[in-house]
Motif scaffolding. Sequence first.
Motif, PDB file in Angstrom:
ATOM      1  N   MET A  66       0.827  -1.207   0.000  1.00 20.99           N
ATOM      2  CA  MET A  66       0.000   0.000   0.000  1.00 20.99           C
ATOM      3  C   MET A  66       0.862   1.259   0.000  1.00 20.99           C
ATOM      4  SD  MET A  66      -3.041  -1.275   2.541  1.00 20.99           S
ATOM      5  CE  MET A  66      -4.139   0.130   2.271  1.00 20.99           C
ATOM      6  N   GLU A  67       1.994   1.204   0.673  1.00 21.14           N
ATOM      7  CA  GLU A  67       2.918   2.340   0.656  1.00 21.14           C
ATOM      8  C   GLU A  67       3.527   2.502  -0.741  1.00 21.14           C
ATOM      9  OE1 GLU A  67       6.746   4.080   3.148  1.00 21.14           O
ATOM     10  OE2 GLU A  67       6.243   1.957   3.335  1.00 21.14           O
ATOM     11  N   ALA A  68       3.910   1.392  -1.370  1.00 17.87           N
ATOM     12  CA  ALA A  68       4.470   1.446  -2.723  1.00 17.87           C
ATOM     13  C   ALA A  68       3.454   1.978  -3.731  1.00 17.87           C
ATOM     14  CB  ALA A  68       4.962   0.055  -3.142  1.00 17.87           C
ATOM     15  N   ASP A  69       2.173   1.690  -3.502  1.00 17.39           N
ATOM     16  CA  ASP A  69       1.099   2.172  -4.385  1.00 17.39           C
ATOM     17  C   ASP A  69       0.624   3.575  -4.004  1.00 17.39           C
ATOM     18  OD1 ASP A  69       1.100  -0.132  -5.931  1.00 17.39           O
ATOM     19  OD2 ASP A  69      -0.420  -1.123  -4.695  1.00 17.39           O
ATOM     20  N   ASP A  70       1.288   4.197  -3.039  1.00 22.15           N
ATOM     21  CA  ASP A  70       0.961   5.536  -2.560  1.00 22.15           C
ATOM     22  C   ASP A  70      -0.471   5.626  -2.017  1.00 22.15           C
ATOM     23  OD1 ASP A  70       1.415   8.216  -1.921  1.00 22.15           O
ATOM     24  OD2 ASP A  70       0.725   8.915  -3.882  1.00 22.15           O
ATOM     25  N   LEU A  71      -0.881   4.582  -1.301  1.00 21.84           N
ATOM     26  CA  LEU A  71      -2.185   4.603  -0.634  1.00 21.84           C
ATOM     27  C   LEU A  71      -2.033   4.954   0.838  1.00 21.84           C
ATOM     28  CD1 LEU A  71      -3.885   1.453  -2.208  1.00 21.84           C
ATOM     29  CD2 LEU A  71      -4.143   3.849  -2.872  1.00 21.84           C
ATOM     30  N   VAL A  72      -0.899   4.587   1.423  1.00 19.70           N
ATOM     31  CA  VAL A  72      -0.628   4.932   2.814  1.00 19.70           C
ATOM     32  C   VAL A  72       0.731   5.616   2.919  1.00 19.70           C
ATOM     33  CG1 VAL A  72      -2.013   3.059   3.804  1.00 19.70           C
ATOM     34  CG2 VAL A  72       0.420   2.732   3.463  1.00 19.70           C
ATOM     35  N   TYR A  86       1.052   5.055  10.594  1.00 18.82           N
ATOM     36  CA  TYR A  86       0.507   4.930   9.245  1.00 18.82           C
ATOM     37  C   TYR A  86      -0.703   5.825   9.114  1.00 18.82           C
ATOM     38  CZ  TYR A  86       3.472   0.829   8.887  1.00 18.82           C
ATOM     39  OH  TYR A  86       4.546  -0.007   8.869  1.00 18.82           O
ATOM     40  N   ARG A  87      -0.850   6.423   7.946  1.00 17.46           N
ATOM     41  CA  ARG A  87      -2.031   7.224   7.625  1.00 17.46           C
ATOM     42  C   ARG A  87      -2.299   7.071   6.143  1.00 17.46           C
ATOM     43  NH1 ARG A  87       0.597  12.473   9.459  1.00 17.46           N
ATOM     44  NH2 ARG A  87       0.464  11.110  11.000  1.00 17.46           N
ATOM     45  N   LEU A  88      -3.525   7.371   5.749  1.00 15.81           N
ATOM     46  CA  LEU A  88      -3.849   7.359   4.329  1.00 15.81           C
ATOM     47  C   LEU A  88      -3.172   8.541   3.655  1.00 15.81           C
ATOM     48  CD1 LEU A  88      -7.668   6.544   4.347  1.00 15.81           C
ATOM     49  CD2 LEU A  88      -5.810   5.031   3.651  1.00 15.81           C
ATOM     50  N   SER A  89      -2.652   8.314   2.475  1.00 17.55           N
ATOM     51  CA  SER A  89      -2.119   9.398   1.665  1.00 17.55           C
ATOM     52  C   SER A  89      -3.297  10.153   1.048  1.00 17.55           C
ATOM     53  CB  SER A  89      -1.230   8.836   0.558  1.00 17.55           C
ATOM     54  OG  SER A  89      -2.029   8.085  -0.340  1.00 17.55           O
ATOM     55  N   VAL A  90      -3.016  11.245   0.377  1.00 10.78           N
ATOM     56  CA  VAL A  90      -4.064  11.965  -0.343  1.00 10.78           C
ATOM     57  C   VAL A  90      -4.707  11.027  -1.357  1.00 10.78           C
ATOM     58  CG1 VAL A  90      -4.487  13.861  -1.963  1.00 10.78           C
ATOM     59  CG2 VAL A  90      -2.980  14.212  -0.001  1.00 10.78           C
ATOM     60  N   ARG A  91      -3.878  10.257  -2.034  1.00 11.74           N
ATOM     61  CA  ARG A  91      -4.387   9.290  -3.018  1.00 11.74           C
ATOM     62  C   ARG A  91      -5.260   8.238  -2.342  1.00 11.74           C
ATOM     63  NH1 ARG A  91      -1.001   5.097  -6.675  1.00 11.74           N
ATOM     64  NH2 ARG A  91      -2.388   5.115  -8.462  1.00 11.74           N
ATOM     65  N   GLY A  92      -4.830   7.733  -1.189  1.00  9.59           N
ATOM     66  CA  GLY A  92      -5.616   6.753  -0.448  1.00  9.59           C
ATOM     67  C   GLY A  92      -6.943   7.325   0.018  1.00  9.59           C
TER      68      GLY A  92
END
Length: 116
Positions: A66-72, A86-92
């Motif tokens: 999920m980090e590699a996919d820029d979700l977190v 951990y937190r959600l990214s803007v994309r997530g």
Amino acid sequence: MSLDCTKTGIDIGDTGFGYTLLLIQGKYKMIIMYWLAEFEVMRYNELKRQVGTISHKTLSLTLKEMEADDLVVRTEFPQIPPKVEYRLSVRGRSLIPILDAMCVWGEENRAPKIEK
């Protein structure tokens, strides 16, 4: 709207729909996203406790994907003992309305519980 890509000869993996499924597929990704949306920031053990049935290895691998996919977003604090959040990214976070819509649909369409 039709999701039947077989008639058009389009490979579902080459569509926006397929790409979205690729990012959120797996037993735990949407559950992790749910908890991160609910609490905003969580530590590893808090996530493990909320998800419940996930092994340490699976949680670790899932979070890395999920980090590699820029979700977190993973934030590591240089202290002893180590602290990682951990937190959600803007994309997530942009996926949350889709997950919310799935929740609404599920509530509206699941079969009623039969009382014993």
